[in-house]
Design an enzyme around this catalytic site. Structure first.
Site, PDB file in Angstrom:
ATOM      1  CG  HIS A 187       4.170  17.527 -24.830  1.00  0.00           C
ATOM      2  ND1 HIS A 187       4.678  18.202 -25.497  1.00  0.00           N
ATOM      3  CD2 HIS A 187       4.991  16.375 -24.543  1.00  0.00           C
ATOM      4  CE1 HIS A 187       5.986  17.897 -25.876  1.00  0.00           C
ATOM      5  NE2 HIS A 187       5.997  16.706 -25.309  1.00  0.00           N
ATOM      6  CG  HIS A 245       7.179  11.875 -24.166  1.00  0.00           C
ATOM      7  ND1 HIS A 245       7.420  11.457 -25.339  1.00  0.00           N
ATOM      8  CD2 HIS A 245       7.371  13.195 -24.215  1.00  0.00           C
ATOM      9  CE1 HIS A 245       7.323  12.618 -26.300  1.00  0.00           C
ATOM     10  NE2 HIS A 245       7.308  13.443 -25.341  1.00  0.00           N
ATOM     11  CG  HIS A 258       7.913  16.076 -29.989  1.00  0.00           C
ATOM     12  ND1 HIS A 258       6.621  15.374 -29.800  1.00  0.00           N
ATOM     13  CD2 HIS A 258       8.406  16.245 -28.775  1.00  0.00           C
ATOM     14  CE1 HIS A 258       6.839  14.999 -28.438  1.00  0.00           C
ATOM     15  NE2 HIS A 258       7.672  15.474 -27.818  1.00  0.00           N
ATOM     16  CD  GLU A 289      11.937  19.170 -27.428  1.00  0.00           C
ATOM     17  OE1 GLU A 289      11.882  18.324 -28.387  1.00  0.00           O
ATOM     18  OE2 GLU A 289      12.270  19.068 -26.063  1.00  0.00           O
ATOM     19  CG  ASP A 339       8.535  16.769 -22.839  1.00  0.00           C
ATOM     20  OD1 ASP A 339       8.186  15.918 -23.468  1.00  0.00           O
ATOM     21  OD2 ASP A 339       9.658  17.515 -23.168  1.00  0.00           O
ATOM     22  CG  ASP A 340      10.160  13.076 -21.214  1.00  0.00           C
ATOM     23  OD1 ASP A 340       9.609  11.855 -21.615  1.00  0.00           O
ATOM     24  OD2 ASP A 340      10.336  14.115 -22.130  1.00  0.00           O
TER      25      ASP A 340
HETATM   26  N1  ADE Z   1      10.860  11.812 -26.323  1.00  0.00           N
HETATM   27  C1  ADE Z   1      10.507  12.093 -25.196  1.00  0.00           C
HETATM   28  N2  ADE Z   1      10.602  13.409 -24.676  1.00  0.00           N
HETATM   29  C2  ADE Z   1      11.011  14.200 -25.854  1.00  0.00           C
HETATM   30  C3  ADE Z   1      11.176  15.448 -25.977  1.00  0.00           C
HETATM   31  N3  ADE Z   1      11.176  16.445 -25.016  1.00  0.00           N
HETATM   32  N4  ADE Z   1      11.429  15.763 -27.253  1.00  0.00           N
HETATM   33  C4  ADE Z   1      11.415  15.028 -28.322  1.00  0.00           C
HETATM   34  N5  ADE Z   1      11.372  13.713 -28.054  1.00  0.00           N
HETATM   35  C5  ADE Z   1      11.161  13.207 -26.763  1.00  0.00           C
HETATM   36 ZN    ZN Z   2       7.745  15.397 -25.704  1.00  0.00          ZN
END
Ligand code: ADE
Ligand code: ZN
Length: 351
Positions: A26, A28, A206, A209, A287-288
């Site tokens: 996971h 991005h 997703h 969350e 994630d990011d």
């Molecule tokens: N796009 C990038 N990060 C995300 C996240 N945590 N939840 C949904 N979309 C995303």
């Molecule tokens: Zn994500």
């Protein structure tokens, strides 16, 4: 075959977590855009950013919600214009991941974020696929791409994106669903995902969350997701927990993301220990990472420190990441052997 890992004392846990071979499932790619690279790409592409310097951009990374983060994240992607930009972005992530003992990365990308700005899908795909190929050759890291549909956009736009991506069908292994969760339930994309399944693509989404357990049910029953991204709200639904455990549906959990987006009041209250205790196939991911304060190892370190998870949980999480990956069985077995060896080294160092 699952083996019992030798115990590793708590004081050796940070070193063990760093050394664990692991799969990251996971991530991005647009979320790995570090402020330093934003400025470098902006300069290269003749773009002026609305921030004076790297520090002021980093200071802007304070979010109270998923939507507040997404607004900045989509704006940040504006510096990605050329094939070389996508290459440099993915190459930097893979180089970093390799130093963290990531042996496999399944990387999300958001084509609509780029095509909406006039960047051709070919440009995105050429840059990303070349970076993955080079990293496999130079760094020995296995990787694959997963195309994500933006759920705040329409079903029609998702279909158009899928159609445009078909010439690149062999360059991605699956599709996902990301962006603003609340108000955009999985059912909105039922027909697109049905088509993706016909095309033989892996399905992830997703769900859970910020959204409720009902969105996880929808991702499973309507989209037929093979993995749930985040899914941390599952703990509020006992029947769902049971199903996820029984069917071994993996959850790709991202602790620092959840902390930064205030999904939990603090990391000590994160649901990861409850997911593991419930027998779910949970994994740890970033994630990011450029936006949420750390790559995968920082996520492991932070959630272990905050919740008191032990070395048996570390083994389980790494083994889960291989089980959950879409790699072939022979590779998975090689990684499990590596995992066992890492545990034996850590055990010997501690005894
Ligand atoms: N796009 C990038 N990060 C995300 C996240 N945590 N939840 C949904 N979309 C995303
Ligand atoms: Zn994500």
């Amino acid at each position: 075959m699952s083996r019992t890992p030798p115990p590793v004392p708590a004081e050796h846990l940070p070193a063990l977590l760093a050394a664990l071979p692991k799969a990251e499932l996971h991530i991005h790619i647009e979320g790995s855009l570090e402020p330093e690279m934003s400025f470098a790409l902006a300069r290269r592409n003749g773009i002026t950013l609305p921030y004076a310097d790297v520090e002021s951009l980093r200071r802007a990374y304070a979010f109270g919600s998923l939507q507040a983060f997404l607004d900045l994240y989509y704006q940040g992607a504006g510096v990605l214009l050329k094939e070389e930009d996508f290459y440099d972005l993915a190459r930097a992530y893979l180089a970093r991941a390799a130093t963290e003992n990531v042996v496999r990365a399944e990387i999300f990308f958001d084509p609509q974020t780029h095509t909406a700005r006039g960047v051709a899908l070919d440009t995105v795909m050429r840059g990303l696929t070349r970076a993955c190929d080079d990293a496999r050759r130079d760094l020995g890291i296995s990787s694959a791409l997963i195309l994500c549909f933006l759920r705040h956009l329409s079903e029609r736009e998702a279909f158009e994106t899928l159609e445009a991506a078909l010439p690149w069908r062999d360059a991605f292994i699956g599709v996902g669903l990301d962006s603003s969760e609340l108000g955009h339930p999985p059912e909105k994309f039922a027909r697109v995902f049905a088509r993706c399944r016909e095309l033989g693509l892996h399905i992830v989404a997703h769900a859970g969350e910020e959204g409720p357990p009902a969105y996880i049910w929808g991702a499973l029953d309507v989209l037929r997701a093979e993995r749930i991204d985040h899914g941390v709200q599952a703990v509020h639904d006992a029947a769902l927990m049971q199903r996820l455990a029984q069917e071994r549906i993996p959850l790709t959990v991202c602790p620092l993301s959840n902390q930064k987006l205030q999904v939990f009041p603090d990391l000590a209250r994160h649901s990861l220990p409850r997911l593991l205790a419930g027998g779910l196939c949970a994994t740890v991911n970033s994630d990011d990472p450029a936006y949420f304060g750390g790559y995968v190892n920082a996520n492991f370190q932070a959630v272990f420190a905050a919740t008191g998870l032990d070395s048996a949980a570390a083994y389980q999480l790494a083994a889960n990441s291989f089980e959950a990956s879409f790699a072939d069985a022979a590779l998975k077995q090689q990684w499990l052997d590596k995992l066992q060896a890492a545990f034996e080294r850590a055990h010997d160092a501690g005894s």
